[in-house]
Design a protein around this motif. Sequence first.
Motif, PDB file in Angstrom:
ATOM      1  N   LEU A 142     -56.538 -20.112 -29.408  1.00 59.82           N
ATOM      2  CA  LEU A 142     -57.790 -19.746 -28.743  1.00 59.82           C
ATOM      3  C   LEU A 142     -57.859 -20.368 -27.358  1.00 59.82           C
ATOM      4  CD1 LEU A 142     -60.576 -18.397 -28.887  1.00 59.82           C
ATOM      5  CD2 LEU A 142     -61.439 -20.522 -29.887  1.00 59.82           C
ATOM      6  N   GLU A 143     -57.513 -21.654 -27.281  1.00 58.69           N
ATOM      7  CA  GLU A 143     -57.531 -22.354 -25.994  1.00 58.69           C
ATOM      8  C   GLU A 143     -56.543 -21.719 -25.014  1.00 58.69           C
ATOM      9  OE1 GLU A 143     -56.324 -26.767 -24.397  1.00 58.69           O
ATOM     10  OE2 GLU A 143     -57.312 -26.644 -26.360  1.00 58.69           O
ATOM     11  N   MET A 144     -55.344 -21.419 -25.481  1.00 61.32           N
ATOM     12  CA  MET A 144     -54.335 -20.797 -24.604  1.00 61.32           C
ATOM     13  C   MET A 144     -54.787 -19.406 -24.171  1.00 61.32           C
ATOM     14  SD  MET A 144     -50.803 -22.030 -26.448  1.00 61.32           S
ATOM     15  CE  MET A 144     -49.824 -20.820 -25.626  1.00 61.32           C
ATOM     16  N   SER A 145     -55.391 -18.665 -25.101  1.00 63.16           N
ATOM     17  CA  SER A 145     -55.885 -17.327 -24.774  1.00 63.16           C
ATOM     18  C   SER A 145     -56.961 -17.400 -23.691  1.00 63.16           C
ATOM     19  CB  SER A 145     -56.449 -16.677 -26.040  1.00 63.16           C
ATOM     20  OG  SER A 145     -57.052 -15.450 -25.742  1.00 63.16           O
ATOM     21  N   GLN A 146     -57.873 -18.360 -23.829  1.00 66.57           N
ATOM     22  CA  GLN A 146     -58.929 -18.516 -22.824  1.00 66.57           C
ATOM     23  C   GLN A 146     -58.341 -18.911 -21.464  1.00 66.57           C
ATOM     24  OE1 GLN A 146     -61.384 -21.369 -24.834  1.00 66.57           O
ATOM     25  NE2 GLN A 146     -62.657 -19.802 -25.813  1.00 66.57           N
ATOM     26  N   LYS A 147     -57.397 -19.842 -21.470  1.00 64.86           N
ATOM     27  CA  LYS A 147     -56.782 -20.259 -20.204  1.00 64.86           C
ATOM     28  C   LYS A 147     -56.001 -19.121 -19.583  1.00 64.86           C
ATOM     29  CE  LYS A 147     -56.578 -25.215 -20.970  1.00 64.86           C
ATOM     30  NZ  LYS A 147     -55.767 -26.417 -21.033  1.00 64.86           N
ATOM     31  N   LEU A 148     -55.310 -18.355 -20.429  1.00 68.98           N
ATOM     32  CA  LEU A 148     -54.550 -17.216 -19.913  1.00 68.98           C
ATOM     33  C   LEU A 148     -55.494 -16.177 -19.304  1.00 68.98           C
ATOM     34  CD1 LEU A 148     -51.768 -15.918 -19.612  1.00 68.98           C
ATOM     35  CD2 LEU A 148     -52.104 -14.868 -21.845  1.00 68.98           C
TER      36      LEU A 148
END
Length: 152
Positions: free
Chosen positions: A105-111
């Motif tokens: 989720l965190e990586m998706s948001q940062k991406l």
Amino acid sequence: MTSSSTSSSRFPRISTHGVPRRCWCGEGITSFGSSTAENRYRRFYRCEIAKDRKSENHLFKWIDEALLDEIQRVDAKHERVAQGLSNFEEKVMTNVKSEIARLELEMSQKLKEKVNLEIARVEKEMKEKLKIATVGMVVAVAIIGIWTSLYV
């Protein structure tokens, strides 16, 4: 194998589990071989002072039964350890899965943030190029208009 209840002891024995280390009286344990017809050569544990004090109730246990008790204790302990490991593994896997989900989720948001920033940057760059192209076209049309008004 004959049960330990067939012993010729005059007193009931105090129950001990597994291989005994000491008698209830605190004395050490010695192993002997039975000489009775019923249990010929069968090995047993006996309190060291019991051979001299036949009238007292000291430790007596068949060695084969003591070893079976030990095996059962080890099996039970092994089962508890295996269950504990299984529970630990389940907890770890649950924690790992939740951590993976959190990181995804965190990586998706940062991406998404990076993609949006890149889109905004490209959009700004394209608008600037479009302005320049528009100014260039206006200038070109003006030059063509001036040229045609002079020569046509």
